[in-house]
Design an enzyme around this catalytic site. Structure first.
Site, mmCIF file in Angstrom:
data_model
loop_
_atom_site.group_PDB
_atom_site.id
_atom_site.type_symbol
_atom_site.label_atom_id
_atom_site.label_comp_id
_atom_site.label_asym_id
_atom_site.label_seq_id
_atom_site.Cartn_x
_atom_site.Cartn_y
_atom_site.Cartn_z
ATOM 1 C CG ASP A 1 29.467 45.276 -9.648
ATOM 2 O OD1 ASP A 1 30.572 45.439 -9.095
ATOM 3 O OD2 ASP A 1 28.409 45.060 -9.032
ATOM 4 C CD GLN B 1 28.438 43.820 -2.136
ATOM 5 O OE1 GLN B 1 28.610 44.915 -2.661
ATOM 6 N NE2 GLN B 1 29.420 42.958 -1.972
ATOM 7 C CE LYS C 1 31.655 47.238 -3.066
ATOM 8 N NZ LYS C 1 30.859 46.092 -3.549
HETATM 9 N N1 GUN Z 1 30.555 40.771 -4.014
HETATM 10 C C1 GUN Z 1 31.886 40.527 -3.938
HETATM 11 N N2 GUN Z 1 32.552 41.299 -4.819
HETATM 12 C C2 GUN Z 1 31.624 42.042 -5.464
HETATM 13 C C3 GUN Z 1 31.699 43.029 -6.484
HETATM 14 O O1 GUN Z 1 32.760 43.377 -7.015
HETATM 15 N N3 GUN Z 1 30.514 43.574 -6.865
HETATM 16 C C4 GUN Z 1 29.325 43.198 -6.326
HETATM 17 N N4 GUN Z 1 28.204 43.774 -6.775
HETATM 18 N N5 GUN Z 1 29.211 42.278 -5.392
HETATM 19 C C5 GUN Z 1 30.364 41.710 -4.951
#
Ligand code: GUN
Length: 289
Positions: A119, A96, A52
């Site tokens: 998110d 995350q 990311k």
């Molecule tokens: N863990 C797995 N997919 C995601 C996501 O799209 N966002 C976040 N914050 N954590 C994740």
């Protein structure tokens, strides 16, 4: 002709759009900013967070990676979120998932400003998705799946879609997006406790697998000519690999793919789309500054 839906190619196109949008924002004096918070040392999460941040760099988006030790308390994490909420250089905040077990993830998500919740997990954004109010943020993975279906020319209107998995990250928002006006699908949400899961899946014109169980969906679960979207990214032991593992989806790809009109591979299917849609959401947030 291949029946593969190429998530790498589609995500590259989305990222090209993003690059232009970032340039336009910068011309207005706005540099989009994303904060990515990782608590603990989950190896898969470290990889995702790294990608990311790297993608932000590629696009000219400002990013801040905040790595906190596993022992970080709820209060400390909430303070970090509050600081980011108040920081004018930060448009998007992502914590995350999954955090360590002593963290109340629900409370952390609620603490994120809905305007920075790229998110799309905050209750306000979940409600907006259910209400089909476009002023919210849509979770990145299901948004990426919808974009893949569109780019692959898959007709969702009137289609029988089965979503396996009811998570807040994928299953539920995916079902809402598919039901929404414009997508107009007939949606069944199945999960590990569904009776006759295989039989339900066999009804699907479009099957979305988001359960997190390696290769659970077998060939006899899939109708001939179905479209299969595999959201799973599972690490399974593989002594022949240097890393000691390989990635596999929720679908037994080798036996299922020959039956499909179209199918996403793992890796290279849904995975790259998640990051691309996160960049999109961050740019949208910056545009609303
Ligand atoms: N863990 C797995 N997919 C995601 C996501 O799209 N966002 C976040 N914050 N954590 C994740």
């Amino acid at each position: 002709m291949s029946n593969l839906i190429d998530g790498k190619a589609v995500s590259a196109a989305v990222l090209e759009e993003c690059r232009k949008e970032v340039a336009a924002l910068k011309a207005r004096g706005v540099t989009p900013g994303l904060a990515v918070v990782l608590v603990g040392e989950d190896p898969a999460s470290q990889v995702y967070v790294g990608s990311k941040v790297r993608t932000c760099g590629d696009l000219g988006i400002y990013s801040r990676k905040i790595e906190l030790p596993t022992e970080t308390t709820q209060e400390e994490l909430l303070r970090v979120v509050a600081t980011l909420n108040a920081d004018p250089a930060i448009d998007g905040i992502l914590v995350q998932s999954p955090p360590p077990p002593h963290i109340d993830e629900e409370a952390v998500i609620r603490a994120i400003s809905p305007a920075k919740d790229v998110d799309g997990f905050h209750p306000e954004n979940v409600a907006k998705l259910a209400l089909e109010d476009a002023s919210g943020f849509v979770p990145c993975t299901p948004a990426g799946c919808m974009r893949l279906l569109r780019e692959a020319g898959v007709e969702t209107r009137g289609a029988n879609v089965v979503v396996i998995g009811r998570s807040m990250i994928v299953g539920k928002p995916m079902a809402l997006l598919l039901m929404a006006k414009g997508a107009d699908a007939t949606v069944t949400v199945a999960h590990s406790r569904s009776r006759d899961l295989a039989g339900i899946c066999r009804q699907a014109d479009i099957l979305v697998a988001a359960v997190g169980r390696p290769e659970m969906v077998k060939a006899d679960w899939v109708k001939e000519g179905a479209v299969v979207i595999d959201v799973g990214i599972n690490r399974v032991e593989d002594a022949s690999r240097k890393s000691g593992f390989r990635l596999t989806g929720d679908v037994a790809f080798d036996e299922v793919a020959p039956k499909c009109k179209a199918i996403t591979p793992v890796p290279g299917g849904v995975g790259p789309m998640t990051i691309a849609m996160l960049m999109k959401n961050t740019i949208v947030a910056a545009g609303r500054r």
